[in-house]
Design a protein around this motif. Structure first.
Motif, mmCIF file in Angstrom:
data_model
loop_
_atom_site.group_PDB
_atom_site.id
_atom_site.type_symbol
_atom_site.label_atom_id
_atom_site.label_comp_id
_atom_site.label_asym_id
_atom_site.label_seq_id
_atom_site.Cartn_x
_atom_site.Cartn_y
_atom_site.Cartn_z
ATOM 1 N N MET A 1 47.807 32.402 54.358
ATOM 2 C CA MET A 1 48.263 31.712 53.148
ATOM 3 C C MET A 1 47.072 31.318 52.268
ATOM 4 O O MET A 1 47.123 31.430 51.049
ATOM 5 N N LEU A 2 45.999 30.865 52.926
ATOM 6 C CA LEU A 2 44.816 30.473 52.149
ATOM 7 C C LEU A 2 44.237 31.693 51.438
ATOM 8 O O LEU A 2 43.925 31.634 50.245
ATOM 9 N N MET A 3 44.136 32.810 52.170
ATOM 10 C CA MET A 3 43.567 33.987 51.518
ATOM 11 C C MET A 3 44.433 34.437 50.336
ATOM 12 O O MET A 3 43.914 34.775 49.270
ATOM 13 N N MET A 4 45.755 34.384 50.518
ATOM 14 C CA MET A 4 46.656 34.765 49.413
ATOM 15 C C MET A 4 46.404 33.856 48.201
ATOM 16 O O MET A 4 46.299 34.308 47.076
ATOM 17 N N SER A 5 46.334 32.527 48.455
ATOM 18 C CA SER A 5 46.230 31.623 47.307
ATOM 19 C C SER A 5 44.869 31.790 46.628
ATOM 20 O O SER A 5 44.771 31.703 45.401
ATOM 21 N N GLU A 6 43.824 32.070 47.407
ATOM 22 C CA GLU A 6 42.508 32.288 46.781
ATOM 23 C C GLU A 6 42.506 33.593 45.981
ATOM 24 O O GLU A 6 41.979 33.664 44.878
ATOM 25 N N LEU A 7 43.130 34.631 46.545
ATOM 26 C CA LEU A 7 43.164 35.924 45.843
ATOM 27 C C LEU A 7 44.014 35.839 44.577
ATOM 28 O O LEU A 7 43.738 36.512 43.582
ATOM 29 N N ASP A 8 45.056 34.995 44.643
ATOM 30 C CA ASP A 8 45.935 34.898 43.477
ATOM 31 C C ASP A 8 45.253 34.230 42.280
ATOM 32 O O ASP A 8 45.768 34.272 41.165
ATOM 33 N N LYS A 9 44.087 33.627 42.513
ATOM 34 C CA LYS A 9 43.323 33.056 41.384
ATOM 35 C C LYS A 9 42.582 34.153 40.611
ATOM 36 O O LYS A 9 42.060 33.924 39.540
ATOM 37 N N ILE A 10 42.503 35.340 41.218
ATOM 38 C CA ILE A 10 41.755 36.442 40.571
ATOM 39 C C ILE A 10 42.674 37.196 39.614
ATOM 40 O O ILE A 10 43.822 37.503 39.955
ATOM 41 N N SER A 11 42.146 37.501 38.442
ATOM 42 C CA SER A 11 42.974 38.187 37.437
ATOM 43 C C SER A 11 43.391 39.583 37.929
ATOM 44 O O SER A 11 42.551 40.337 38.443
ATOM 45 N N PRO A 12 44.674 39.936 37.727
ATOM 46 C CA PRO A 12 45.101 41.308 38.093
ATOM 47 C C PRO A 12 44.393 42.379 37.257
ATOM 48 O O PRO A 12 44.458 43.558 37.588
ATOM 49 N N ASP A 13 43.697 41.960 36.194
ATOM 50 C CA ASP A 13 42.895 42.944 35.444
ATOM 51 C C ASP A 13 41.687 43.390 36.259
ATOM 52 O O ASP A 13 41.077 44.419 35.974
ATOM 53 N N LEU A 14 41.322 42.567 37.250
ATOM 54 C CA LEU A 14 40.155 42.913 38.071
ATOM 55 C C LEU A 14 40.572 43.594 39.372
ATOM 56 O O LEU A 14 39.972 44.585 39.789
ATOM 57 N N MET A 15 41.571 43.020 40.042
ATOM 58 C CA MET A 15 42.039 43.661 41.282
ATOM 59 C C MET A 15 43.503 43.327 41.552
ATOM 60 O O MET A 15 44.015 42.310 41.084
ATOM 61 N N THR A 16 44.144 44.190 42.309
ATOM 62 C CA THR A 16 45.528 43.948 42.732
ATOM 63 C C THR A 16 45.623 44.190 44.241
ATOM 64 O O THR A 16 44.710 44.771 44.837
ATOM 65 N N TYR A 17 46.696 43.725 44.825
ATOM 66 C CA TYR A 17 46.936 44.030 46.242
ATOM 67 C C TYR A 17 48.427 43.876 46.509
ATOM 68 O O TYR A 17 49.133 43.200 45.761
#
Ligand code: PLP
Length: 413
Positions: free
Chosen positions: A307-323
């Motif tokens: 859950m922590l990794m998801m919430s940290e990754l969700d702060k990153i713009s989808p213009d930079l990366m997606t998953y």
């Protein structure tokens, strides 16, 4: 000496994961999202030492120091059979038999050994577990990489390949349908049914590799392909590596009865039997302790990290990366936007001591997936996840700024 190695062994590609595993262990400063390791706190050391003591206290303890049956220690097979028929729903003693293997890696090796001749073909998800690809090549068979479509191998392309296979060279379909490695994806039920129907129509076996299946963190479990195998088409593979300890090297296969003997012959020329001590420890854990509570504990431990990794990754713009968000397992796979400079991304990570697995490593052809990188979330601590994902986020920004600048430079020329 001018060594003349076999064609078989020469075809195997060096696995950078194995080559680097030691180095990684020797560098405590690196934040590693690289390997599919459990964290040390996940090992039930207290119970294992209790079981171990009890085993050595047994009057007939020499039996587990002796040679044992290739099929597996009877106590282990009985305990495992109960769990697989009641909890996992992949084993019916009327139609299937169980075999212990020395890690699920051996399970794949024995399956290819039993079913594939040189030149035969094994359909694989294009991004997949490199150990399985090497097992295929080790017997002179060829993996046929089929790209993913969403969370599933592209089933239309699988069908096209099966239709085109007039010489019946395709012998196996190798799949990791649940919490895929490296993608973290799970094949929806309708797709599982469709691939099973395709296997049935074209008379091809499916190898369902499921070392992560117990580790569900969100939603409902999806039935295994093996659970609706009425035709003896599916070999189901499981492992105690991720739910007990990898060094046990205790894995298992659920094999249709009619195919069992041939796979067993392959095991007998390979290692004759799997470590009896660890089979018994696993058996006692299942019978004398609350194994399901232990697995529930692992789910809680990993879910917090997940859950922590998801919430940290969700702060990153989808213009930079997606998953694609997984529902369980050990991994997820990030995909850099096309415009980003992959080399700069990795240079930044190396400079800031963050390790990930580049997408090409976890692919059949070891090319074509350089925009992907795999992240493990079970081994790092919560602090490492926070710090490491921040560094990944910065690396993505650097990779995007540099590439835009380069485009600008190129346009200016
Ligand atoms: C998909 C998959 N299959 C098999 C294995 C190997 O498991 P084992 O430790 O049981 O050999 C792994 C391990 O990382 C894996 O990811």
């Amino acid at each position: 000496m001018n060594y003349q190695f076999s064609n078989r062994i020469s075809k195997i590609k060096v696995n950078p994961l194995r080559a680097n595993a030691r180095k990684n262990m020797e560098h405590p400063d690196v934040i590693s999202f690289a390997y599919g390791f459990p964290p040390e706190v996940a090992f039930p050391s207290k119970q294992l030492s209790e079981i171990s003591q009890k085993l050595y206290d047994l009057e007939n303890h020499e039996t587990f120091l002796q040679y044992g049956p290739s099929e597996g220690h009877p106590e282990f097979l009985t305990a495992l059979g109960k769990r697989l028929s009641s909890v996992v729903n992949v084993y019916d003693s009327d139609t299937d038999d169980l075999m212990v293997v020395s890690g699920s890696t051996q399970g794949m090796d024995l399956t290819v050994k039993a079913f594939c001749n040189e030149g035969d073909i094994v359909i694989c998800e294009a991004q997949t577990f490199s150990g399985a690809v090497n097992s295929i090549r080790a017997y002179g068979a060829e993996p046929l990489a089929i790209p993913m479509k969403g969370e599933t191998i592209d089933l239309d392309l699988v069908e096209t390949a099966l239709i085109a296979d007039v010489d019946h060279k395709i012998k196996l379909i190798y799949l990791i349908p649940t919490f895929q490695n490296p993608l973290g994806t799970s094949m929806p039920l309708a797709d599982r049914i469709r691939i099973y129907e395709l296997a049935k129509t074209y008379g091809v076996m499916i190898f369902e590799d499921d070392p992560y299946g117990d580790l569900l963190y969100e939603g409902e479990p999806i039935p295994k392909i093996k659970s609706f195998d009425t035709e003896g088409l599916v070999i189901y593979s499981g492992s105690f590596s991720k739910i007990l300890a990898p060094s046990t090297r205790v894995g298992f296969l659920v094999i249709p009865k009619m195919a069992y003997q041939m796979v067993l012959l392959g095991k007998q020329t390979s290692d004759s039997h799997t470590n009896q001590y660890w089979q018994l420890v696993a058996a006692k854990f299942m019978t004398d302790y609350d194994f399901e509570a232990h697995i529930e504990g692992l789910r809680e431990l990993y879910k917090e990290k997940f859950m922590l990794m998801m919430s940290e990754l969700d702060k990153i713009s989808p213009d930079l990366m997606t998953y694609i968000r997984p529902a369980g397992g050990y991994f997820l796979c990030g995909k850099l936007s096309d415009a980003l400079d992959t080399r700069r991304f990795y240079d930044y990570l190396i400079a800031h001591q963050v390790a990930v697995i580049p997408g090409n490593v976890m692919s059949v052809e070891q090319e074509g997936f350089d925009k992907y990188f795999r992240l493990n979330f079970t081994k790092p601590t919560l602090t490492e996840i926070r710090k490491g994902i921040k560094i990944i986020s910065d690396a993505l920004k650097v990779a995007s700024i540099s590439s835009s600048a380069e485009i600008f430079e190129q346009e200016a020329m």
